[in-house]
Design a protein around this motif. Structure first.
Motif, PDB file in Angstrom:
ATOM      1  N   GLN A 130       0.828  -1.208   0.000  1.00 19.82           N
ATOM      2  CA  GLN A 130       0.000   0.000   0.000  1.00 19.82           C
ATOM      3  C   GLN A 130       0.860   1.254   0.000  1.00 19.82           C
ATOM      4  N   PHE A 131       2.027   1.163   0.627  1.00 20.09           N
ATOM      5  CA  PHE A 131       2.848   2.352   0.804  1.00 20.09           C
ATOM      6  C   PHE A 131       4.242   2.117   0.239  1.00 20.09           C
TER       7      PHE A 131
ATOM      8  N   GLY B 279       5.513   7.664   2.067  1.00 22.04           N
ATOM      9  CA  GLY B 279       5.005   8.946   1.568  1.00 22.04           C
ATOM     10  C   GLY B 279       4.225   8.843   0.269  1.00 22.04           C
ATOM     11  N   VAL B 280       4.410   7.763  -0.469  1.00 19.35           N
ATOM     12  CA  VAL B 280       3.691   7.587  -1.731  1.00 19.35           C
ATOM     13  C   VAL B 280       2.752   6.396  -1.569  1.00 19.35           C
ATOM     14  N   PHE B 281       1.501   6.574  -2.009  1.00 11.97           N
ATOM     15  CA  PHE B 281       0.503   5.532  -1.748  1.00 11.97           C
ATOM     16  C   PHE B 281       0.014   4.847  -3.002  1.00 11.97           C
ATOM     17  N   ASN B 282       0.691   5.083  -4.135  1.00 12.67           N
ATOM     18  CA  ASN B 282       0.277   4.426  -5.364  1.00 12.67           C
ATOM     19  C   ASN B 282       1.547   4.125  -6.154  1.00 12.67           C
TER      20      ASN B 282
ATOM     21  N   ASP C  23       2.124   3.701  -9.170  1.00  6.40           N
ATOM     22  CA  ASP C  23       2.286   4.489 -10.396  1.00  6.40           C
ATOM     23  C   ASP C  23       2.908   5.864 -10.128  1.00  6.40           C
ATOM     24  N   LEU C  24       2.742   6.361  -8.926  1.00  2.00           N
ATOM     25  CA  LEU C  24       3.284   7.682  -8.605  1.00  2.00           C
ATOM     26  C   LEU C  24       4.683   7.600  -8.016  1.00  2.00           C
TER      27      LEU C  24
ATOM     28  N   ILE D  30       8.226   8.992  -9.808  1.00  2.00           N
ATOM     29  CA  ILE D  30       8.449  10.439  -9.944  1.00  2.00           C
ATOM     30  C   ILE D  30       9.486  10.902  -8.919  1.00  2.00           C
ATOM     31  N   ALA D  31       9.419  10.333  -7.721  1.00  2.00           N
ATOM     32  CA  ALA D  31      10.287  10.798  -6.630  1.00  2.00           C
ATOM     33  C   ALA D  31      11.775  10.553  -6.916  1.00  2.00           C
TER      34      ALA D  31
ATOM     35  N   LEU E 139       4.774   5.907 -16.589  1.00  2.00           N
ATOM     36  CA  LEU E 139       4.663   5.423 -15.211  1.00  2.00           C
ATOM     37  C   LEU E 139       3.929   4.084 -15.168  1.00  2.00           C
TER      38      LEU E 139
ATOM     39  N   ARG F 164       8.208   8.234   9.377  1.00  2.00           N
ATOM     40  CA  ARG F 164       6.806   8.424   9.005  1.00  2.00           C
ATOM     41  C   ARG F 164       6.285   9.799   9.426  1.00  2.00           C
TER      42      ARG F 164
ATOM     43  N   ARG G 158       7.572  12.598   9.018  1.00  5.39           N
ATOM     44  CA  ARG G 158       7.794  13.538   7.934  1.00  5.39           C
ATOM     45  C   ARG G 158       6.574  13.603   7.004  1.00  5.39           C
ATOM     46  N   ILE G 159       5.853  12.496   6.931  1.00  3.10           N
ATOM     47  CA  ILE G 159       4.700  12.418   6.043  1.00  3.10           C
ATOM     48  C   ILE G 159       3.413  12.830   6.749  1.00  3.10           C
ATOM     49  N   THR G 160       3.221  12.330   7.964  1.00  3.56           N
ATOM     50  CA  THR G 160       1.927  12.539   8.617  1.00  3.56           C
ATOM     51  C   THR G 160       1.932  13.706   9.593  1.00  3.56           C
TER      52      THR G 160
ATOM     53  N   VAL H 188      -3.084   7.413 -11.568  1.00  4.54           N
ATOM     54  CA  VAL H 188      -2.270   8.302 -12.396  1.00  4.54           C
ATOM     55  C   VAL H 188      -2.949   8.613 -13.718  1.00  4.54           C
TER      56      VAL H 188
ATOM     57  N   TYR I 236       3.640  19.610  -7.132  1.00  2.00           N
ATOM     58  CA  TYR I 236       3.356  18.261  -6.644  1.00  2.00           C
ATOM     59  C   TYR I 236       4.535  17.800  -5.793  1.00  2.00           C
TER      60      TYR I 236
ATOM     61  N   SER J  77       6.490  14.875  -4.794  1.00  2.00           N
ATOM     62  CA  SER J  77       6.635  13.486  -5.249  1.00  2.00           C
ATOM     63  C   SER J  77       6.956  12.546  -4.092  1.00  2.00           C
ATOM     64  N   TRP J  78       7.582  13.058  -3.022  1.00  2.00           N
ATOM     65  CA  TRP J  78       8.004  12.214  -1.893  1.00  2.00           C
ATOM     66  C   TRP J  78       6.875  12.034  -0.891  1.00  2.00           C
ATOM     67  N   ASN J  79       5.830  12.818  -1.035  1.00  2.00           N
ATOM     68  CA  ASN J  79       4.726  12.783  -0.082  1.00  2.00           C
ATOM     69  C   ASN J  79       3.475  13.074  -0.882  1.00  2.00           C
ATOM     70  N   SER J  80       3.121  12.114  -1.732  1.00  2.00           N
ATOM     71  CA  SER J  80       2.121  12.301  -2.792  1.00  2.00           C
ATOM     72  C   SER J  80       1.057  13.329  -2.447  1.00  2.00           C
TER      73      SER J  80
ATOM     74  N   PHE K 118      -3.608  10.685   3.718  1.00  2.00           N
ATOM     75  CA  PHE K 118      -4.120   9.498   3.020  1.00  2.00           C
ATOM     76  C   PHE K 118      -4.663   8.481   4.006  1.00  2.00           C
TER      77      PHE K 118
ATOM     78  N   THR L 184      -3.479   8.672   7.674  1.00  2.00           N
ATOM     79  CA  THR L 184      -3.474   9.334   8.972  1.00  2.00           C
ATOM     80  C   THR L 184      -4.024  10.738   8.772  1.00  2.00           C
TER      81      THR L 184
ATOM     82  N   MET M 141      -4.413  14.482   8.603  1.00  2.00           N
ATOM     83  CA  MET M 141      -3.434  15.550   8.680  1.00  2.00           C
ATOM     84  C   MET M 141      -4.160  16.857   8.388  1.00  2.00           C
TER      85      MET M 141
END
Lengths: 354, 268
Positions: free
Chosen positions: A125-126, A132-135, A137-138, A141-142, A186, A258, A260-262, B133, B150, B152-155, B186, B188, B190
């Motif tokens: 899922q992650f 930080g990315v949940f798909n 396909d995305l 990019i990072a 992608l 985590r 950093r993301i939430t 996408v 966008y 990219s590191w934190n969609s 997503f 959690t 925020m």
């Protein structure tokens, strides 16, 4: 006059030839577009849970997979043409960057995290250690845009692909009519990565009753594993797809994981549970590659776990910090972990750079 | 036939009677037309001049603006008859960039009518922020038109991005950077900086959408970028030079929610 007539006739001839050529090209094109792309559905191992990736949104075809593989191994995806996805995700090391604590990208710039394996991603899922990315396909990019990884901009990548001799034809084969777009790129990368399935280890053959049996030592190791490790490294994916603080002392870069993301204080120093599949091939370990071998990992769980406010409760139960392992436990556990190595995955020629 | 003409006559009479000041052209049910919406970026009472204009915020700090981008989405139009028209989702995402020659968007296939207000989301809704996408096309393509808007590191999309030099900025290159986004998380929860904005036309003005009009009606919106910094909480560039993925970003979003107003509408 005669000359003119001749030239008219010649022109007429050329025109007819061009028309014939165009018509036949048109016929050929119609044929190709009608030609079915060869489906390459993901084989779902019977001991795995249901996949998370929406496979119907991006049906895998041989053409899409092969395009994705070419992209995965193409250094065009980086700014200066030196780094491909495969540079830091090496098949022989289960698609990790063996021997590197943190991966070095373009111009040997160092990141802060250890590159995770490209493996069984349809069940994830992650993405990234912090999720930080949940798909899927995305995800690409990072690294493509990260200044310490490939340091490129995707619009530039698309331009490079459009002006390449091969890619326009390969995108046409994989996706039919239309321009090369970032979403096609992608999705092709996803098709390749989705096919990076590791499910043919000795462990799999034991649990699926395909003729293999554990040695006594491996069986004892499996018992230790089930009792002491499987709460986080759960299911036959060997990860709960969740985030935990496993008691590492924060390093100099003080990676908050985590959080950093939430931005949730409860997520400070939490990192995604990595799968243990092919673990013996993916040293060094942890999000920053601080442990160079599996013994250092077992040492950490046995007596290196640091108590802090977000430490996972499973590592601080009834006054016992960490996971106490006897000498025999360790030997058995390592024997068991060896059964998670999947040579057919690591050597699968289909997944290799062609 | 005569009866139809009579009904039409009566309907147009009624229409004339109900619209006191202006006398909009009549229209048929099912007619569709275009509507233009311009986002005219200003700072206070002056036009925003990228890179050259020098401005002072409410904290007394001088700054210039080198970049201003924002997403406008989920547009709805308020009809004078009390109904609301929702622009279809797939043609309702726009990226406004001050660096582009134009900040004008054209809405097509709008039911003919007299529109007195517009509402929109500043940013990208959570559904689109988590979409596959293949559904992120046009302005939302994180790898093309939306590049730079966008994370990219934190969609997630950056809803509003404003940058510029300021002598009081504490960053190495003396630039403030406000990259404001956050769709609520997503998995959690925020902070959520998706802002719903509703604007009403001044006075009795209306955008008269008609079929086949030579000049589409035009809603002229002023977007006062000084309100990114000035508002319920005056932002100091010296104290907050860089604001990106942080709970503090909520304060900036709460400021800029009131940066838009309809200045005027013209119908020809």
């Amino acid at each position: 006059m005669i000359n003119k007539k001749k030239s008219i006739r010649a022109r007429l001839g050329i025109t007819i030839a061009v028309i014939v050529a165009l018509v036949s090209l048109g016929v050929a094109c119609t044929k190709t577009s009608r030609q079915e792309r060869k489906p390459m559905p993901l084989v779902l191992p019977s001991n795995f849970p249901a996949p998370i990736y929406n496979l119907s949104s991006n049906p895998i075809t041989v053409e899409g997979f092969e395009l994705g593989r070419k992209l995965f191994y193409d250094t065009k995806l980086s700014r200066d043409g030196t780094i491909s996805c495969g540079s830091c995700h090496i098949q022989g090391s289960a698609f990790t960057h063996h021997g590197h604590d943190v991966s070095h990208g373009i111009e040997d710039r160092l990141g802060v995290r250890n590159s995770p394996p490209i493996m069984n991603l349809a069940w994830s899922q992650f993405f990234f250690w912090d999720g930080g990315v949940f798909n899927l396909d995305l995800q690409p990019i990072a690294p493509i845009e990260n200044p310490v990884e490939m340091d490129e901009h995707i619009p530039n990548v698309i331009e490079k692909l459009k002006s390449d001799a091969q890619y326009p034809g390969l995108f046409y084969k994989a996706f039919g009519e239309g321009d090369i777009t970032s979403s096609k790129m992608l999705m092709a990368l996803s098709q390749f990565m989705l096919q990076c399935v590791s499910a043919e280890s000795k462990y799999d053959k034991v649990v699926r009753k395909e003729g293999a049996v554990f040695s006594a030592e491996e069986q004892l190791g499996f018992d230790v594993f089930k009792a002491k490790c499987a709460s986080c490294h759960s299911s036959d994916l060997f990860t709960d797809n969740k985030f935990h603080n496993n008691g590492l002392v924060p390093s100099m870069v003080n990676d908050s994981g985590r959080y950093r993301i939430t931005l949730d204080p409860k997520d400070f120093y939490l990192f995604k549970t990595p799968s243990l599949r092919n673990i013996m091939k993916t040293a060094p370990y942890m999000h920053d590659g601080r442990f160079l071998n599996i013994d250092a990992v077992l040492d950490h769980y046995d007596h290196g776990v640091q108590v802090n406010s977000t430490l996972d409760t499973s590592l601080n139960k009834n006054g016992v910090v960490g996971i106490k392992l006897t000498v025999a436990d360790r030997a058995n556990l390592k024997a068991f972990l060896n059964t998670l190595t999947d040579d057919s995955f690591i050597r699968n020629p289909q997944l290799a750079e062609q | 036939m005569f009866r139809n003409i009579f009904v039409l006559f009566a309907a147009s009479l009624f229409c004339f009677a109900s619209c006191k000041k202006t006398t909009p052209l009549e229209f048929q049910p099912g007619d569709k037309g275009e509507l233009e919406v311009e986002f005219d970026n200003v700072i206070g009472g002056v036009n925003l001049q990228l890179n050259t204009g020098s401005y002072t915020n409410a904290s007394g700090e001088t700054f210039k603006v080198s970049l201003l981008n924002y997403y406008i989405s989920n547009i709805k139009l308020q009809n004078a008859d009390g109904t609301t028209y929702t622009v279809p989702r797939d043609s309702s995402y726009f990226l406004i960039k001050e660096e582009n020659p134009s900040q004008l968007i054209t809405l097509r296939d709008i039911p003919a009518g007299n529109y007195t207000g517009i509402s929109f989301v500043l940013g990208v809704d959570s559904l689109k922020s988590t979409a596959p996408v293949a559904e992120r096309t046009g302005a939302l393509d994180p790898a093309a038109a939306g590049a730079g808007m966008y994370w990219s590191w934190n969609s997630g999309y950056i809803f509003l991005k404003m940058e510029g030099p300021s002598d009081v900025a504490t960053s190495g290159d003396k630039k403030f950077r406000y990259h404001i986004g956050g769709f609520g998380g997503f998995s959690t929860p925020m902070f959520n900086n998706i802002k719903q904005i509703s604007l009403t036309a001044p006075g009795t003005s209306m955008a008269e959408v008609r079929k086949g009009k030579a000049e589409a009606p035009h809603i002229h919106i002023m977007a006062d970028a000084s309100k990114v910094m000035n508002g319920p909480m005056n932002i100091s560039i010296a104290t907050n030079t860089t604001v990106m993925v942080s709970p503090f970003s909520v304060n900036i979003a709460n400021n800029y929610v009131s940066m838009f107003s309809i200045d005027h509408i013209h119908n020809d």
